[in-house]
Design a protein around this motif. Structure first.
Motif, PDB file in Angstrom:
ATOM      1  N   LYS A   1      -0.461  15.619  22.489  1.00  9.62           N
ATOM      2  CA  LYS A   1      -0.603  17.420  22.194  1.00  9.62           C
ATOM      3  C   LYS A   1      -1.150  17.420  20.987  1.00  9.62           C
ATOM      4  O   LYS A   1      -2.187  18.439  20.952  1.00  9.62           O
ATOM      5  CB  LYS A   1       0.655  18.141  22.437  1.00  9.62           C
ATOM      6  N   LYS A   2      -0.763  17.256  20.156  1.00 12.80           N
ATOM      7  CA  LYS A   2      -0.256  17.791  18.855  1.00 12.80           C
ATOM      8  C   LYS A   2      -2.594  16.590  18.319  1.00 12.80           C
ATOM      9  O   LYS A   2      -3.094  17.411  18.037  1.00 12.80           O
ATOM     10  CB  LYS A   2       0.340  16.988  17.560  1.00 12.80           C
ATOM     11  N   VAL A   3      -1.893  15.794  18.730  1.00 15.40           N
ATOM     12  CA  VAL A   3      -4.041  15.003  18.393  1.00 15.40           C
ATOM     13  C   VAL A   3      -4.865  16.254  19.872  1.00 15.40           C
ATOM     14  O   VAL A   3      -5.732  16.400  18.990  1.00 15.40           O
ATOM     15  CB  VAL A   3      -3.831  13.723  19.426  1.00 15.40           C
ATOM     16  N   LEU A   4      -4.465  16.855  20.628  1.00  8.89           N
ATOM     17  CA  LEU A   4      -5.549  16.883  21.715  1.00  8.89           C
ATOM     18  C   LEU A   4      -5.956  18.437  20.625  1.00  8.89           C
ATOM     19  O   LEU A   4      -6.420  18.968  21.176  1.00  8.89           O
ATOM     20  CB  LEU A   4      -4.914  16.892  23.052  1.00  8.89           C
TER      21      LEU A   4
ATOM     22  N   ASP B   1      -9.580  20.924  21.375  1.00  5.81           N
ATOM     23  CA  ASP B   1      -9.038  21.358  22.153  1.00  5.81           C
ATOM     24  C   ASP B   1      -8.149  22.201  22.128  1.00  5.81           C
ATOM     25  O   ASP B   1      -7.072  23.157  23.008  1.00  5.81           O
ATOM     26  CB  ASP B   1      -8.477  20.480  23.293  1.00  5.81           C
ATOM     27  N   PRO B   2      -8.489  23.548  21.191  1.00  7.72           N
ATOM     28  CA  PRO B   2      -7.421  24.935  21.041  1.00  7.72           C
ATOM     29  C   PRO B   2      -7.232  25.792  21.508  1.00  7.72           C
ATOM     30  O   PRO B   2      -6.058  26.120  21.599  1.00  7.72           O
ATOM     31  CB  PRO B   2      -7.808  24.931  19.760  1.00  7.72           C
ATOM     32  N   ASP B   3      -8.135  25.821  22.601  1.00  7.62           N
ATOM     33  CA  ASP B   3      -8.159  26.672  23.776  1.00  7.62           C
ATOM     34  C   ASP B   3      -7.306  26.270  24.929  1.00  7.62           C
ATOM     35  O   ASP B   3      -7.322  26.895  25.865  1.00  7.62           O
ATOM     36  CB  ASP B   3      -9.217  26.751  23.972  1.00  7.62           C
ATOM     37  N   HIS B   4      -6.840  24.642  24.882  1.00  7.62           N
ATOM     38  CA  HIS B   4      -5.731  24.499  25.937  1.00  7.62           C
ATOM     39  C   HIS B   4      -6.848  24.169  27.666  1.00  7.62           C
ATOM     40  O   HIS B   4      -6.476  24.284  27.853  1.00  7.62           O
ATOM     41  CB  HIS B   4      -5.289  25.023  26.502  1.00  7.62           C
ATOM     42  N   MET B   5      -8.371  23.932  27.385  1.00  6.88           N
ATOM     43  CA  MET B   5      -9.410  23.952  28.366  1.00  6.88           C
ATOM     44  C   MET B   5      -8.127  22.552  29.378  1.00  6.88           C
ATOM     45  O   MET B   5      -8.822  23.055  30.602  1.00  6.88           O
ATOM     46  CB  MET B   5     -11.147  23.464  28.024  1.00  6.88           C
ATOM     47  N   ARG B   6      -7.960  21.517  28.595  1.00  9.91           N
ATOM     48  CA  ARG B   6      -7.580  20.341  29.398  1.00  9.91           C
ATOM     49  C   ARG B   6      -6.146  21.376  30.130  1.00  9.91           C
ATOM     50  O   ARG B   6      -6.301  20.652  31.673  1.00  9.91           O
ATOM     51  CB  ARG B   6      -6.902  19.446  28.735  1.00  9.91           C
ATOM     52  N   TYR B   7      -5.664  21.941  30.050  1.00  7.31           N
ATOM     53  CA  TYR B   7      -4.281  22.716  31.053  1.00  7.31           C
ATOM     54  C   TYR B   7      -4.690  23.705  32.438  1.00  7.31           C
ATOM     55  O   TYR B   7      -4.339  23.575  33.803  1.00  7.31           O
ATOM     56  CB  TYR B   7      -3.183  23.978  30.610  1.00  7.31           C
ATOM     57  N   GLU B   8      -6.445  24.206  32.531  1.00 12.24           N
ATOM     58  CA  GLU B   8      -6.084  25.333  33.167  1.00 12.24           C
ATOM     59  C   GLU B   8      -7.605  24.150  34.566  1.00 12.24           C
ATOM     60  O   GLU B   8      -7.942  24.862  35.969  1.00 12.24           O
ATOM     61  CB  GLU B   8      -8.308  25.541  32.860  1.00 12.24           C
TER      62      GLU B   8
ATOM     63  N   ASN C   1     -15.508  19.217  20.341  1.00 12.93           N
ATOM     64  CA  ASN C   1     -15.309  19.446  21.687  1.00 12.93           C
ATOM     65  C   ASN C   1     -13.962  18.870  22.962  1.00 12.93           C
ATOM     66  O   ASN C   1     -15.619  17.876  22.965  1.00 12.93           O
ATOM     67  CB  ASN C   1     -15.464  21.257  22.316  1.00 12.93           C
ATOM     68  N   LEU C   2     -13.027  18.669  23.569  1.00 13.80           N
ATOM     69  CA  LEU C   2     -13.011  17.921  24.441  1.00 13.80           C
ATOM     70  C   LEU C   2     -13.735  18.319  25.967  1.00 13.80           C
ATOM     71  O   LEU C   2     -13.875  19.205  26.027  1.00 13.80           O
ATOM     72  CB  LEU C   2     -11.213  18.645  25.155  1.00 13.80           C
ATOM     73  N   PRO C   3     -14.557  17.292  26.111  1.00 16.05           N
ATOM     74  CA  PRO C   3     -15.323  17.318  27.263  1.00 16.05           C
ATOM     75  C   PRO C   3     -14.911  17.417  29.184  1.00 16.05           C
ATOM     76  O   PRO C   3     -13.305  17.569  28.365  1.00 16.05           O
ATOM     77  CB  PRO C   3     -16.322  16.374  27.392  1.00 16.05           C
TER      78      PRO C   3
END
Length: 243
Positions: free
Chosen positions: A227-230, A234-241, A65-67
């Motif tokens: 976006k495709k790679v991440l 990070d399918p739940d898009h935590m990085r945007y939050e 998962n993306l940390p």
């Protein structure tokens, strides 16, 4: 600062990843999510042989998962090898770290960073997190990059209140990536190198506390691939939050 939109975050990650080259050694400081994500993105795209040493010591952590940040304990779950913090400092002092991203509450036109205090050192208005190794590591990393996502006059100032680290100490030039642009600092002048698609030349100049000159480049930043790679990690898009 205007909240960053999802497409803008992916653009910035693709831009930061473009600074990383296959075969290099890169590291991140504490609480540095964007650089850590950009390194992962580079490893999964154009730089598969890029070596990443996290600030917790994990060498090339194998992520599921993306940390949430660079010092997330999840990076210690699985990794190729371990590098202690003293060893990481040794590598930096030996000039063996190729790339690292640095930031500061203030950055001035000489690319000096302030992580120490706002106001007089003996009677500060605000005490900042502190040095965290920036003064020694920044001077020895081969190709440092500065990062500031609050491009405004109070963060980009003519002269910092306290010099924590010198960006141009051992560099002919150094780039600063902001939420509006890429600036290139030299001993002669500070140049606007790139304008992000959602920004303007006028906005950049207005939001900078010192004079700028234009020396524009037109890089091809593939935020769609980013976006495709991440999204795979990070399918739940935590990085945007977080922004």
């Amino acid at each position: 600062m205007t909240t960053l939109q999802p497409d803008q975050i992916d653009y910035l990650l693709a831009l930061l990843a473009s600074y990383l080259t296959d075969g290099e050694i890169a590291t991140t400081g504490v609480a540095s999510p964007l650089p850590a994500w950009a390194i992962y993105l580079a490893q999964q795209t154009h730089a598969p042989q890029l070596t990443y040493i996290s600030c917790l010591g994990a060498v090339n952590p194998r992520l599921t998962n993306l940390p949430q940040t660079s010092d997330d304990p999840s990076t210690l779950a699985d990794y190729e090898s371990f590098c202690s913090l003293p060893k990481l400092f040794d590598l930096a002092m030996q000039g063996r770290i190729d790339r690292m991203f640095f930031s500061g509450a203030q950055i001035d036109q000489q690319a000096n960073l302030n992580l120490t205090c706002i106001g007089d050192y003996h009677q500060p208005k605000v005490k900042l997190p502190g040095i965290a190794g920036a003064s020694s590591i920044l001077a020895n990393v081969k190709k440092p990059v500065l990062l500031n996502l609050r491009h405004q006059p109070r963060s980009l100032v003519p002269k910092v209140d306290f010099i924590t680290a010198q960006g141009l100490a051992n560099q002919q030039s150094i780039d600063l990536v902001t939420n509006l642009a890429v600036l290139k600092f030299t001993n002669q002048a500070v140049y606007i190198k790139q304008i992000h698609p959602w920004s303007t030349l006028e906005e950049i100049q207005t939001q900078t506390g010192f004079a700028l000159q234009a020396e524009l480049e037109n890089p091809k930043i593939d935020s769609i691939l980013a976006k495709k790679v991440l999204d795979q990690i990070d399918p739940d898009h935590m990085r945007y939050e977080l922004w």
